[in-house]
Scaffold this motif. Structure first.
Motif, PDB file in Angstrom:
ATOM      1  N   GLY A 112      18.234  37.822  93.888  1.00 24.95           N
ATOM      2  CA  GLY A 112      18.646  37.358  92.573  1.00 24.95           C
ATOM      3  C   GLY A 112      18.837  35.858  92.533  1.00 24.95           C
ATOM      4  O   GLY A 112      18.445  35.187  91.564  1.00 24.95           O
ATOM      5  N   LEU A 113      19.423  35.290  93.582  1.00 23.48           N
ATOM      6  CA  LEU A 113      19.606  33.841  93.646  1.00 23.48           C
ATOM      7  C   LEU A 113      18.271  33.125  93.743  1.00 23.48           C
ATOM      8  O   LEU A 113      18.116  32.016  93.220  1.00 23.48           O
ATOM      9  CB  LEU A 113      20.492  33.481  94.843  1.00 23.48           C
ATOM     10  N   ALA A 114      17.302  33.751  94.402  1.00 22.51           N
ATOM     11  CA  ALA A 114      15.963  33.164  94.466  1.00 22.51           C
ATOM     12  C   ALA A 114      15.345  33.103  93.070  1.00 22.51           C
ATOM     13  O   ALA A 114      14.677  32.116  92.713  1.00 22.51           O
ATOM     14  CB  ALA A 114      15.070  33.980  95.400  1.00 22.51           C
ATOM     15  N   ALA A 115      15.577  34.149  92.262  1.00 25.99           N
ATOM     16  CA  ALA A 115      15.077  34.147  90.885  1.00 25.99           C
ATOM     17  C   ALA A 115      15.743  33.049  90.070  1.00 25.99           C
ATOM     18  O   ALA A 115      15.095  32.382  89.248  1.00 25.99           O
ATOM     19  CB  ALA A 115      15.320  35.513  90.239  1.00 25.99           C
ATOM     20  N   PHE A 143       5.575  28.550  77.103  1.00 21.80           N
ATOM     21  CA  PHE A 143       5.636  30.001  77.290  1.00 21.80           C
ATOM     22  C   PHE A 143       5.851  30.351  78.762  1.00 21.80           C
ATOM     23  O   PHE A 143       6.568  31.306  79.087  1.00 21.80           O
ATOM     24  CB  PHE A 143       4.360  30.663  76.761  1.00 21.80           C
ATOM     25  N   GLY A 144       5.233  29.584  79.656  1.00 20.37           N
ATOM     26  CA  GLY A 144       5.505  29.789  81.081  1.00 20.37           C
ATOM     27  C   GLY A 144       6.943  29.482  81.409  1.00 20.37           C
ATOM     28  O   GLY A 144       7.585  30.202  82.198  1.00 20.37           O
ATOM     29  N   ALA A 145       7.488  28.432  80.800  1.00 17.57           N
ATOM     30  CA  ALA A 145       8.878  28.054  81.043  1.00 17.57           C
ATOM     31  C   ALA A 145       9.835  29.133  80.588  1.00 17.57           C
ATOM     32  O   ALA A 145      10.793  29.478  81.290  1.00 17.57           O
ATOM     33  CB  ALA A 145       9.184  26.736  80.331  1.00 17.57           C
ATOM     34  N   LEU A 146       9.605  29.700  79.398  1.00 17.64           N
ATOM     35  CA  LEU A 146      10.550  30.707  78.902  1.00 17.64           C
ATOM     36  C   LEU A 146      10.463  32.000  79.704  1.00 17.64           C
ATOM     37  O   LEU A 146      11.461  32.705  79.873  1.00 17.64           O
ATOM     38  CB  LEU A 146      10.344  30.951  77.402  1.00 17.64           C
ATOM     39  N   LEU A 147       9.269  32.299  80.241  1.00 21.92           N
ATOM     40  CA  LEU A 147       9.119  33.517  81.041  1.00 21.92           C
ATOM     41  C   LEU A 147       9.925  33.419  82.338  1.00 21.92           C
ATOM     42  O   LEU A 147      10.701  34.326  82.671  1.00 21.92           O
ATOM     43  CB  LEU A 147       7.646  33.775  81.349  1.00 21.92           C
ATOM     44  N   VAL A 148       9.743  32.320  83.077  1.00 23.55           N
ATOM     45  CA  VAL A 148      10.464  32.203  84.345  1.00 23.55           C
ATOM     46  C   VAL A 148      11.963  32.029  84.106  1.00 23.55           C
ATOM     47  O   VAL A 148      12.794  32.511  84.883  1.00 23.55           O
ATOM     48  CB  VAL A 148       9.916  31.032  85.192  1.00 23.55           C
ATOM     49  N   CYS A 149      12.320  31.363  82.996  1.00 19.88           N
ATOM     50  CA  CYS A 149      13.732  31.164  82.702  1.00 19.88           C
ATOM     51  C   CYS A 149      14.403  32.476  82.318  1.00 19.88           C
ATOM     52  O   CYS A 149      15.579  32.700  82.638  1.00 19.88           O
ATOM     53  CB  CYS A 149      13.895  30.140  81.581  1.00 19.88           C
ATOM     54  N   PHE A 153      13.828  35.428  83.511  1.00 14.10           N
ATOM     55  CA  PHE A 153      14.173  36.120  84.752  1.00 14.10           C
ATOM     56  C   PHE A 153      15.384  35.459  85.408  1.00 14.10           C
ATOM     57  O   PHE A 153      16.275  36.141  85.920  1.00 14.10           O
ATOM     58  CB  PHE A 153      12.976  36.130  85.711  1.00 14.10           C
ATOM     59  N   GLY A 154      15.429  34.127  85.388  1.00 12.81           N
ATOM     60  CA  GLY A 154      16.564  33.436  85.976  1.00 12.81           C
ATOM     61  C   GLY A 154      17.849  33.722  85.234  1.00 12.81           C
ATOM     62  O   GLY A 154      18.905  33.947  85.847  1.00 12.81           O
ATOM     63  N   TYR A 155      17.791  33.725  83.898  1.00 10.55           N
ATOM     64  CA  TYR A 155      18.977  34.037  83.092  1.00 10.55           C
ATOM     65  C   TYR A 155      19.469  35.456  83.363  1.00 10.55           C
ATOM     66  O   TYR A 155      20.654  35.702  83.564  1.00 10.55           O
ATOM     67  CB  TYR A 155      18.640  33.908  81.609  1.00 10.55           C
ATOM     68  N   ALA A 156      18.542  36.415  83.311  1.00 13.19           N
ATOM     69  CA  ALA A 156      18.918  37.815  83.468  1.00 13.19           C
ATOM     70  C   ALA A 156      19.496  38.086  84.856  1.00 13.19           C
ATOM     71  O   ALA A 156      20.513  38.768  84.998  1.00 13.19           O
ATOM     72  CB  ALA A 156      17.709  38.710  83.212  1.00 13.19           C
ATOM     73  N   GLU A 157      18.855  37.547  85.893  1.00 16.52           N
ATOM     74  CA  GLU A 157      19.364  37.756  87.250  1.00 16.52           C
ATOM     75  C   GLU A 157      20.699  37.043  87.443  1.00 16.52           C
ATOM     76  O   GLU A 157      21.602  37.549  88.106  1.00 16.52           O
ATOM     77  CB  GLU A 157      18.341  37.265  88.270  1.00 16.52           C
ATOM     78  N   GLY A 158      20.828  35.857  86.873  1.00 14.14           N
ATOM     79  CA  GLY A 158      22.097  35.147  86.981  1.00 14.14           C
ATOM     80  C   GLY A 158      23.216  35.887  86.281  1.00 14.14           C
ATOM     81  O   GLY A 158      24.339  35.974  86.797  1.00 14.14           O
ATOM     82  N   GLY A 190      11.249  26.020  87.951  1.00  8.44           N
ATOM     83  CA  GLY A 190      10.204  26.365  87.001  1.00  8.44           C
ATOM     84  C   GLY A 190      10.441  25.855  85.600  1.00  8.44           C
ATOM     85  O   GLY A 190       9.587  25.158  85.028  1.00  8.44           O
ATOM     86  N   PHE A 191      11.572  26.211  85.005  1.00  7.01           N
ATOM     87  CA  PHE A 191      11.835  25.792  83.635  1.00  7.01           C
ATOM     88  C   PHE A 191      11.937  24.275  83.505  1.00  7.01           C
ATOM     89  O   PHE A 191      11.334  23.702  82.583  1.00  7.01           O
ATOM     90  CB  PHE A 191      13.106  26.458  83.097  1.00  7.01           C
ATOM     91  N   PRO A 192      12.686  23.589  84.380  1.00  6.96           N
ATOM     92  CA  PRO A 192      12.740  22.125  84.246  1.00  6.96           C
ATOM     93  C   PRO A 192      11.366  21.465  84.315  1.00  6.96           C
ATOM     94  O   PRO A 192      11.063  20.575  83.519  1.00  6.96           O
ATOM     95  CB  PRO A 192      13.628  21.700  85.424  1.00  6.96           C
ATOM     96  N   LEU A 193      10.534  21.907  85.255  1.00  2.00           N
ATOM     97  CA  LEU A 193       9.216  21.276  85.409  1.00  2.00           C
ATOM     98  C   LEU A 193       8.312  21.562  84.213  1.00  2.00           C
ATOM     99  O   LEU A 193       7.731  20.647  83.616  1.00  2.00           O
ATOM    100  CB  LEU A 193       8.550  21.761  86.690  1.00  2.00           C
TER     101      LEU A 193
END
Length: 327
Positions: free
Chosen positions: A78-81, A175-181, A183-188, A89-92
């Motif tokens: 989860g921390l990796a996500a 769209f790539g940013a929101l997808l990876v974000c 997963f990060g939000y949900a896992e966090g 991912g999202f910042p870049l």
């Protein structure tokens, strides 16, 4: 304890959770204008690397000062996500997009993030239940209908602003940013049920520190740097608030009221960002912003009402564990 007493005891948790999630949304609403400012002084790869590096150092110092223990191995995926989605991912991807698109356009595209976060959170919750852990009931159909309506409003706004030209390179980045974000939000949000929210993002940005430090060091040698206060202020905000401080209250809010419901508060984020784009960047506010804002507020209210029955059933059933939502 009676069901009434239990609901009464849980109500302050929900109120506090909603306030913290809303504070996180408010903090994140400045991220795109801050990125636009940072790009006035630095290149996109430099901005990404430096914001992640400074945030990682700040988080590491806070974890060290608090004597925080390294999370158990079960939390590492989860921390990796969180690290990949929220710290790299999202910042870049969003920074690359803002080089090609306006803050206003980028903000409304990222307005689809709540729906993506809610979907990932609900799917993840189903997996947790199958493993025997409490994750709360799935949102009802009315919740999803209201969420889809909100996403449709944001999407229509985006298409209208693009003049029907279709997806651009900037849109693909977004769209790539929101997808990876998502997963990060949900896992966090899931991890914040067992770990303090500030430690979730803290360990996430620390895990991403080596990648961000290397990126920043290499980018500084390849991209030009223009010393100006806009660039420095924007970079400082991204590192201290967008990358770390905002996530502290955001994850705590999600842990208290649930990932899907907290994510819907983010429907207001692109509209707040539009306001800051006008006030801070002197961008022109689209004529359709006000009706879009009213429609989004209506969708937020609908998703909150739709979640009340689900929350009550959880509170009365004594689902156990900290941070259970009550509405």
């Amino acid at each position: 304890m009676s069901a009434h007493d239990s609901a009464t005891a849980l109500r302050p948790i929900a109120v506090g959770g909603t306030a913290q999630a809303a504070l996180g949304v408010f903090a994140f609403s400045f991220s795109f204008p801050a990125t636009a400012w940072a790009l006035e002084g630095f290149g996109p790869w430099t901005v990404t690397g430096l914001r992640g590096t400074f945030a990682g150092l700040l988080a590491g110092a806070c974890l060290l000062a608090a004597g925080a223990r390294v999370p158990p191995r079960s939390a590492w995926p989860g921390l990796a996500a969180v690290a990949v989605g929220c710290a790299v991912g999202f910042p870049l991807l969003s920074t690359l997009a803002l080089r090609l698109s306006s803050t206003a356009h980028s903000a409304v595209v990222i307005g689809l993030l709540p729906l993506a976060t809610a979907a990932v959170g609900a799917l993840r919750a189903g997996g947790l239940r199958s493993g025997g852990l409490r994750a709360g009931a799935r949102p009802p159909r009315a919740f999803w209908l209201a969420a889809l309506a909100g996403a449709a409003v944001v999407l229509a706004f985006t298409v209208q602003q693009s003049g029907g030209a279709g997806l651009t390179t900037a849109d693909l980045y977004l769209f790539g940013a929101l997808l990876v974000c998502a997963f990060g939000y949900a896992e966090g949000g899931r991890l914040a049920r067992d770990l303090p929210g500030w430690q979730v993002i803290g360990w996430g940005v620390v895990a991403a520190l080596p990648v961000n430090a290397l990126t920043g060091a290499l980018a500084l040698t390849a991209e030009p740097v223009h010393g100006n206060w806009h660039g420095l202020v924007g970079l400082a905000y991204l590192a201290a608030v967008s990358q770390f401080g905002g996530f502290v209250v955001w994850y705590r809010g999600m842990a208290a009221i649930g990932v899907p419901r907290a994510s819907q508060l983010q429907l207001a984020q692109p509209l707040l960002t539009l306001c800051w784009a006008v006030l801070l960047l002197a961008e022109t506010l689209p004529a359709t912003a006000v009706p879009t804002a009213l429609a989004v507020v209506a969708c937020i209210a609908a998703t909150q009402r739709a979640g009340k029955g689900t929350g009550k059933s959880r509170g009365q059933s004594g689902g156990g564990g900290g941070g259970a939502p009550s509405q």
